[in-house]
Scaffold this active site. Structure first.
Site, PDB file in Angstrom:
ATOM      1  N   ASP A  13       3.856  -7.641   7.403  1.00 26.61           N
ATOM      2  CA  ASP A  13       3.363  -6.861   8.510  1.00 26.61           C
ATOM      3  C   ASP A  13       1.860  -6.985   9.126  1.00 26.61           C
ATOM      4  O   ASP A  13       1.300  -6.263   9.635  1.00 26.61           O
ATOM      5  CB  ASP A  13       3.641  -5.239   8.068  1.00 26.61           C
ATOM      6  N   GLU A  14       1.580  -8.363   8.961  1.00 24.51           N
ATOM      7  CA  GLU A  14       0.178  -8.759   9.115  1.00 24.51           C
ATOM      8  C   GLU A  14       0.036  -9.096  10.673  1.00 24.51           C
ATOM      9  O   GLU A  14      -0.933  -9.623  11.226  1.00 24.51           O
ATOM     10  CB  GLU A  14      -0.424  -9.956   8.457  1.00 24.51           C
ATOM     11  N   ALA A  15       1.040  -9.047  11.382  1.00 22.07           N
ATOM     12  CA  ALA A  15       1.073  -9.195  13.102  1.00 22.07           C
ATOM     13  C   ALA A  15       1.052 -10.764  13.010  1.00 22.07           C
ATOM     14  O   ALA A  15       0.586 -11.362  13.950  1.00 22.07           O
ATOM     15  CB  ALA A  15      -0.026  -8.679  13.668  1.00 22.07           C
ATOM     16  N   GLN A 227       7.334 -11.854   5.947  1.00 22.28           N
ATOM     17  CA  GLN A 227       6.870 -10.956   4.783  1.00 22.28           C
ATOM     18  C   GLN A 227       5.408 -11.648   4.536  1.00 22.28           C
ATOM     19  O   GLN A 227       4.894 -12.175   5.418  1.00 22.28           O
ATOM     20  CB  GLN A 227       7.536 -10.949   3.793  1.00 22.28           C
ATOM     21  N   ARG A 308       3.765   3.181   6.756  1.00 23.76           N
ATOM     22  CA  ARG A 308       3.476   2.300   5.852  1.00 23.76           C
ATOM     23  C   ARG A 308       2.260   2.892   5.166  1.00 23.76           C
ATOM     24  O   ARG A 308       1.656   3.746   5.732  1.00 23.76           O
ATOM     25  CB  ARG A 308       3.030   0.944   6.515  1.00 23.76           C
ATOM     26  N   SER A 416      -7.963 -10.705  16.328  1.00 27.34           N
ATOM     27  CA  SER A 416      -6.950  -9.841  17.110  1.00 27.34           C
ATOM     28  C   SER A 416      -7.358  -8.580  17.406  1.00 27.34           C
ATOM     29  O   SER A 416      -7.782  -7.747  16.835  1.00 27.34           O
ATOM     30  CB  SER A 416      -5.518  -9.841  16.851  1.00 27.34           C
ATOM     31  N   GLY A 418      -5.854  -6.327  19.814  1.00 28.83           N
ATOM     32  CA  GLY A 418      -4.939  -5.503  20.540  1.00 28.83           C
ATOM     33  C   GLY A 418      -3.591  -5.937  20.333  1.00 28.83           C
ATOM     34  O   GLY A 418      -3.581  -7.330  20.071  1.00 28.83           O
TER      35      GLY A 418
HETATM   36  P1  IMP Z   1      13.844  -6.544   0.603  1.00 24.44           P
HETATM   37  O1  IMP Z   1      13.000  -7.849   1.233  1.00 24.44           O
HETATM   38  O2  IMP Z   1      14.684  -5.878   1.605  1.00 24.44           O
HETATM   39  O3  IMP Z   1      14.490  -6.927  -0.585  1.00 24.44           O
HETATM   40  O4  IMP Z   1      12.749  -5.513   0.127  1.00 24.44           O
HETATM   41  C1  IMP Z   1      11.897  -5.828  -0.968  1.00 24.44           C
HETATM   42  C2  IMP Z   1      10.246  -5.415  -0.702  1.00 24.44           C
HETATM   43  O5  IMP Z   1       9.941  -6.119   0.362  1.00 24.44           O
HETATM   44  C3  IMP Z   1      10.437  -3.828  -0.370  1.00 24.44           C
HETATM   45  O6  IMP Z   1       8.982  -3.306  -0.661  1.00 24.44           O
HETATM   46  C4  IMP Z   1      10.313  -4.102   1.433  1.00 24.44           C
HETATM   47  O7  IMP Z   1       9.453  -3.078   1.899  1.00 24.44           O
HETATM   48  C5  IMP Z   1       9.318  -5.222   1.325  1.00 24.44           C
HETATM   49  N1  IMP Z   1       9.548  -5.940   2.727  1.00 24.44           N
HETATM   50  C6  IMP Z   1      10.702  -6.458   2.876  1.00 24.44           C
HETATM   51  N2  IMP Z   1      10.579  -7.339   4.140  1.00 24.44           N
HETATM   52  C7  IMP Z   1       9.183  -6.786   4.657  1.00 24.44           C
HETATM   53  C8  IMP Z   1       8.622  -7.222   6.064  1.00 24.44           C
HETATM   54  O8  IMP Z   1       9.023  -7.928   6.700  1.00 24.44           O
HETATM   55  N3  IMP Z   1       7.370  -6.682   5.930  1.00 24.44           N
HETATM   56  C9  IMP Z   1       6.778  -5.644   4.904  1.00 24.44           C
HETATM   57  N4  IMP Z   1       7.428  -5.572   3.943  1.00 24.44           N
HETATM   58  C10 IMP Z   1       8.652  -6.171   3.782  1.00 24.44           C
END
Ligand code: IMP
Length: 428
Positions: A13-15, A227, A308, A416, A418
């Site tokens: 979620d770093e954008a 991720q 979050r 960034s 915005g």
């Molecule tokens: P999974 O990828 O659905 O198996 O989730 C495993 C862990 O990774 C959990 O803590 C999720 O919240 C986190 N996670 C999976 N995808 C993302 C993402 O795109 N952003 C942030 N956290 C993620």
């Protein structure tokens, strides 16, 4: 800049979607190479907001080829829904999207498995996105119950799915999934998936050799990480991680392109830190600061809408993941979220069992025990969303960026301020 990778250096979620969108201008091909519909990328362009899970953010630039490579796990229903939604809003998809025949396919039983595993955790739950990601990767590694996209275009795929569904029934029934659950109905699933396979047929190709041809021909390829590196299955905060190599080390395995063809890595960080799901988070602020960051940064999951967890920037973690991912430079996102705070903290070291350390622990229990050592910097308390040049940022904001670069050990190249493409400051 030739071939570039964009990698999140925190817990996702770093954008990254915004950075990929900006860098796409200088590339011919954009590649997603790990993860699946657990990712959620938001792109704001031309006043419209788009949310993508599987399709690379590069799809918004006509003529840029978007590749979903072998390392991605694909829910075909989600992929087709994304294709349809983009087309409905006038985005050209047909000529610009290619899907790997080697990518693994998510089935309804994977979602059931994800739900069951999440319900009966040992200790703190991982808190997955329930998209069937982990169970699908488990079947990929286990091989016997795996189905790849290319399997649908070879003889015998129906028999294979019937056999896998039967094996899944034997495994899941004792765990409380009824034998007549739609998630185990092999005939219905075959019908449904044969429809998906026909619709996807024009997109499916050997992306490994397509990408090798492309890099050898000098095409400019952008690798879009999903991720963040701290969620990497091998090098992250195991077991509170996702099931793929989400740091820079995953690029080659997930795409088939050797590391020697990756010329530049942009490490993306937020100006603070967030985490969604379970697991230790040393700089978490479960207080007014955390609430402020969540409200101002709209810190709710793109995929799951979960709030979050929010906290200060963790330079110990970012230094580790910048090295792990081979980051050459940083993109610092959401700097504007910090604007109203009188004082901002950066964690520059940890105290672990009475000792100061600047190294990120290799075991989750040791990470649970660390106490962050903070450095405090003055805030700027001025709105910065309209700023476009580094020199126009408040002096304290520039000092904060300088200090981030110093403690992480990488220069800041992009800032960034915005969500919009225009709300970006290029440094140097
Ligand atoms: P999974 O990828 O659905 O198996 O989730 C495993 C862990 O990774 C959990 O803590 C999720 O919240 C986190 N996670 C999976 N995808 C993302 C993402 O795109 N952003 C942030 N956290 C993620």
């Amino acid at each position: 800049m030739a071939n570039t990778a964009v990698i999140g250096l925190q817990w996702g979620d770093e954008a990254k979607g915004k950075i990929v969108d900006i860098l796409t201008e200088n590339h011919d091909i954009v590649v997603r190479y790990q993860g699946g519909a657990n990712a959620g990328h938001t792109v704001v362009t031309g006043g419209q907001t788009f949310k993508l899970s599987l399709i690379p953010s590069g799809i918004f630039r006509a003529g840029v080829r978007c590749v979903i490579a072998n390392g991605v796990v694909i829910n075909p229903q989600t992929l087709l829904a994304e294709i349809d939604a983009l087309k409905d809003r006038g985005v050209r998809v047909d000529a610009d999207l290619t899907v790997s025949s080697r990518a693994h396919v998510i089935f309804p039983w994977h979602m059931e498995e994800d739900r069951i595993l999440n319900e009966c955790p040992t200790g703190e739950a991982i808190g997955t996105t329930l998209r069937g990601i982990g169970p699908c990767y488990r079947d990929k590694i286990g091989r016997s119950h795996a189905v790849r996209v290319g399997d649908f275009y070879e003889a015998g795929w129906r028999e294979r799915i019937v056999a896998v569904a039967e094996a899944k029934r034997r495994m899941l029934e004792p765990l409380g999934v009824p034998a007549d659950s739609p998630a185990l109905d092999a005939q219905a699933i075959c019908e449904e998936y044969s429809g998906y396979a026909e619709r996807l047929r024009p997109f499916v190709a050997d992306t490994t050799q397509f990408l090798l041809d492309a890099v050898e021909a000098g095409k400019r390829v952008l690798f879009e990480g999903a991720q963040g590196a701290l969620l990497d299955i091998d090098h992250g905060t195991f077991p509170y991680v996702t099931s793929s190599n989400s740091s820079g080390v995953g690029i080659s395995a997930g795409s088939g392109v050797p590391g020697r063809h990756i010329h530049k890595v942009v490490g993306v960080v937020k100006a603070y830190c967030t985490r969604v799901g379970g697991g230790p988070f040393p700089t978490e602020q479960d207080n007014d600061v955390g609430r402020h960051l969540r409200d101002r940064g709209n810190e709710y999951g793109t995929v799951t809408r979960r709030p979050r967890r929010c906290g200060w920037f963790d330079a110990v973690a970012a230094r580790y993941t910048a090295r792990l991912s081979g980051a050459d430079a940083l993109a610092v996102m959401l700097l504007d979220v910090l604007s109203a705070l009188p004082e901002i903290q950066i964690c520059t070291a940890y105290e672990l069992d009475g000792e100061r350390t600047e190294r990120f622990p290799d075991h989750v229990e040791r990470l649970r025990r660390v106490r962050p050592i903070y450095e405090s910097l003055p805030g700027w308390q001025r709105e910065i969303r309209a700023v476009r040049r580094l020199a126009d940022l408040p002096v304290n904001a520039r000092k904060y960026l300088d200090r981030l670069a110093e403690v992480v050990g990488r220069p800041v190249e992009i800032v960034s301020v915005g969500p919009d493409r225009e709300q970006t400051v290029f440094v140097g």
